[in-house]
Design a protein around this motif. Structure first.
Motif, mmCIF file in Angstrom:
data_model
loop_
_atom_site.group_PDB
_atom_site.id
_atom_site.type_symbol
_atom_site.label_atom_id
_atom_site.label_comp_id
_atom_site.label_asym_id
_atom_site.label_seq_id
_atom_site.Cartn_x
_atom_site.Cartn_y
_atom_site.Cartn_z
ATOM 1 N N PHE A 66 1.321 8.596 2.214
ATOM 2 C CA PHE A 66 1.383 9.722 1.278
ATOM 3 C C PHE A 66 1.427 11.040 2.040
ATOM 4 N N ASN A 92 -11.575 13.426 0.969
ATOM 5 C CA ASN A 92 -10.912 12.124 0.834
ATOM 6 C C ASN A 92 -11.764 11.120 0.047
ATOM 7 N N LEU A 114 -5.160 10.563 7.964
ATOM 8 C CA LEU A 114 -4.077 11.525 7.792
ATOM 9 C C LEU A 114 -2.812 11.260 8.638
ATOM 10 N N TYR A 157 -7.144 16.482 -1.562
ATOM 11 C CA TYR A 157 -7.673 15.193 -1.107
ATOM 12 C C TYR A 157 -7.690 15.080 0.427
ATOM 13 N N ARG A 189 -6.209 6.200 -2.538
ATOM 14 C CA ARG A 189 -5.752 5.471 -1.352
ATOM 15 C C ARG A 189 -6.899 5.259 -0.366
ATOM 16 N N TYR A 190 -7.705 6.294 -0.228
ATOM 17 C CA TYR A 190 -8.827 6.193 0.713
ATOM 18 C C TYR A 190 -9.863 5.182 0.224
HETATM 19 S S1 SF4 Z 1 -5.934 8.274 2.475
HETATM 20 FE FE1 SF4 Z 1 -5.871 9.802 0.816
HETATM 21 S S2 SF4 Z 1 -6.982 11.552 1.599
HETATM 22 FE FE2 SF4 Z 1 -6.483 10.254 3.338
HETATM 23 S S3 SF4 Z 1 -4.570 11.093 4.144
HETATM 24 FE FE3 SF4 Z 1 -4.043 9.431 2.714
HETATM 25 S S4 SF4 Z 1 -3.732 10.408 0.742
HETATM 26 FE FE4 SF4 Z 1 -4.818 11.849 2.060
#
Ligand code: SF4
Length: 77
Positions: free
Chosen positions: A12, A36, A7, A31, A41-42
């Motif tokens: 994002f 997540n 995070l 998410y 992305r994760y």
């Molecule tokens: S990887 Fe995905 S779930 Fe984790 S902070 Fe970034 S967008 Fe959010």
């Protein structure tokens, strides 16, 4: 699942994408703060490393993430 461990530095989550999706705040709740394990992305970060995440990938672009992962796996064979 608690908040995502990426995070603090996630592009994002920190509104650093060139074009943020309309429901960005909703996505962050769904998410980043809740689950997540379903974030595109994760998924990429977990398997390939965060440097491989396409810059403008949204959390809901799971199909694209799966494609990237599949391609990487098949080139490793
Ligand atoms: S990887 Fe995905 S779930 Fe984790 S902070 Fe970034 S967008 Fe959010």
């Amino acid at each position: 699942m608690p908040t995502c461990e990426l995070l603090k530095t996630c592009l994002f989550f920190n509104d650093k994408l060139e074009k943020m999706p309309g429901p960005a705040e909703l996505f962050k709740d769904l998410y980043c703060r809740r689950d997540n394990s379903i974030c595109a992305r994760y998924l990429i970060a977990k398997e390939l490393g965060r440097e491989v995440i396409p810059r403008d990938l949204f959390p809901n672009h799971v199909e694209m993430a799966k494609e990237i992962l599949e391609n990487r796996r098949s080139t490793k064979k």
